[in-house]
Design a protein around this motif. Structure first.
Motif, short mmCIF file in Angstrom:
data_model
loop_
_atom_site.label_atom_id
_atom_site.label_comp_id
_atom_site.label_asym_id
_atom_site.label_seq_id
_atom_site.Cartn_x
_atom_site.Cartn_y
_atom_site.Cartn_z
N LEU A 1 34.90 37.34 2.19
CA LEU A 1 35.15 37.17 3.62
C LEU A 1 34.17 38.06 4.38
N LEU A 2 33.52 37.50 5.38
CA LEU A 2 32.57 38.23 6.22
C LEU A 2 32.84 37.89 7.68
N TRP A 3 32.13 38.55 8.59
CA TRP A 3 32.30 38.28 10.01
C TRP A 3 30.96 38.44 10.71
N ASN B 1 37.77 31.63 14.60
CA ASN B 1 37.28 32.61 15.57
C ASN B 1 38.37 33.64 15.83
N ASP B 2 37.96 34.88 15.93
CA ASP B 2 38.89 36.00 16.13
C ASP B 2 38.60 36.66 17.47
N PRO B 3 39.43 36.42 18.50
CA PRO B 3 39.14 36.94 19.83
C PRO B 3 39.39 38.44 19.96
N THR B 4 38.73 39.05 20.92
CA THR B 4 38.94 40.46 21.25
C THR B 4 40.09 40.56 22.25
N VAL B 5 41.00 41.52 22.02
CA VAL B 5 42.11 41.75 22.94
C VAL B 5 42.10 43.20 23.41
N LEU B 6 42.79 43.44 24.51
CA LEU B 6 42.95 44.79 25.03
C LEU B 6 44.22 45.41 24.47
N LEU B 7 44.18 46.70 24.18
CA LEU B 7 45.35 47.45 23.73
C LEU B 7 45.70 48.50 24.76
N LEU B 8 46.94 48.46 25.23
CA LEU B 8 47.42 49.42 26.23
C LEU B 8 48.75 50.00 25.78
N PRO C 1 34.96 38.18 23.93
CA PRO C 1 34.04 38.16 22.78
C PRO C 1 34.80 37.78 21.52
N GLN C 2 34.24 36.88 20.75
CA GLN C 2 34.90 36.44 19.53
C GLN C 2 33.99 36.66 18.33
N ARG C 3 34.59 37.10 17.26
CA ARG C 3 33.82 37.18 16.03
C ARG C 3 34.20 36.00 15.15
N ARG C 4 33.23 35.49 14.43
CA ARG C 4 33.51 34.43 13.48
C ARG C 4 33.98 35.05 12.16
#
Length: 306
Positions: A146-148, A167-174, A267-270
């Protein structure tokens, strides 16, 4: 060096009791079998059969060679049976490389399903950073990995073949106590004055944060450099800052942390599964690629729905 084909011919002669009967069983002429035995005797440096009117009798040397050859035939039959088991996914070993966030989210789903279907195949997992995972593929220590990648840094290695899983989306953590914690989405510009918990050691998440903040017209102010996403969540939970993370990395949120989508394009990473382009994949690896795709599909759908 003793010729294996001639050894097997000698075994057939011993089994049939005569050169004529062995020739008929093998589909050869009597002359051809006789020549094979003669050549084998030359290789052995001594007589292997004694010819009589009613057939042949093995010499002591002939008996010795037949005994050893039968052992070889048993091993060959065992090898054929084992190959059939591997081909039928009833035996063998599958080695897979992974990076930590996939290893704690996607890969367990893959391994569970694969082992349910094929309990006889041993699964080995190697976790590491990107360069280590690619090196393991090249060294043939792993068959799949597995790679990204991100759109600004696509992997483009001609020695590898890639299968795009999701696709793996970026989320905010609060923190759950943050003033924006109840929002459905947040614009990056609303976090201009926040302190940030950032991944250390030139982690790709730090590059992602830098690009996001540049889009918002500011540079992030760092309060903590964390070494894994468990530490990121802990620091966010005690309000030392806000953070970003790939969605796969925070499927198991702490109760004091909120995961909130970005209002603008995230931003999404594959997420990819890769193997050496020149390597002929085992049946287990081919099956594992299909299992990876099936396991990733519901995760991708759930990410798109939020």
């Amino acid at each position: 060096m003793l010729d294996p084909v001639r050894l097997f011919t000698l075994c057939e002669v011993a089994e049939q009791g005569s050169i004529t009967a062995a020739a008929a069983a093998l589909g050869y002429t009597t002359s051809a079998v006789s020549q094979q035995i003669g050549k084998l005797e030359n290789e052995a440096g001594q007589p292997l059969v004694e010819r009589h009117a009613r057939g042949v009798v093995l010499t002591e040397a002939g008996h010795s060679l037949v005994r050893h050859t039968k052992r070889i035939l048993v091993e060959l039959e065992a090898a054929e049976a084992e190959l059939a088991e591997i081909r039928g996914l009833r035996a063998g070993v599958l080695s897979i490389g992974t990076f930590p966030t996939a290893g704690s989210s996607l890969l367990p789903l893959v391994v569970k399903e694969f082992k349910t279907r094929h309990p006889g195949v041993e699964v080995k997992v190697v976790s590491g950073r990107f360069a280590q995972l690619v090196d393991s593929l090249r060294r043939r220590e792993t068959e799949l990995s597995l790679l990204w990648d991100y759109e600004w840094n696509r992997v483009d290695d001609p020695t590898l073949t890639y299968h795009h899983l999701m696709n793996d989306p970026t989320v905010l953590l609060l923190s759950a106590r943050h003033r924006l914690a109840d929002r459905d989405s947040i614009r990056i510009t609303e976090l201009r004055d926040e302190s940030w918990v950032v991944r250390a050691d030139d982690h790709p998440a730090a590059k992602t944060l830098e690009k996001l903040c540049q889009q918002g017209g500011f540079m992030p102010r760092t309060s903590v450099f964390a070494h894994d996403y468990g530490e990121v969540q802990a620091m966010v939970g005690v309000e030392l800052g806000v953070a970003i993370a790939p969605r796969l990395a925070v499927l198991n949120l702490r109760p004091d942390v909120r995961s909130i989508p970005l209002a603008t394009r995230s931003p999404q990473r594959r997420i990819l599964v890769a193997h050496l382009a020149e390597r002929r994949l085992s049946p287990a690896a081919q099956e594992a690629i299909a299992v990876c795709a099936a396991a990733a599909r519901p995760l991708a759908e759930s990410f798109e729905a939020t």
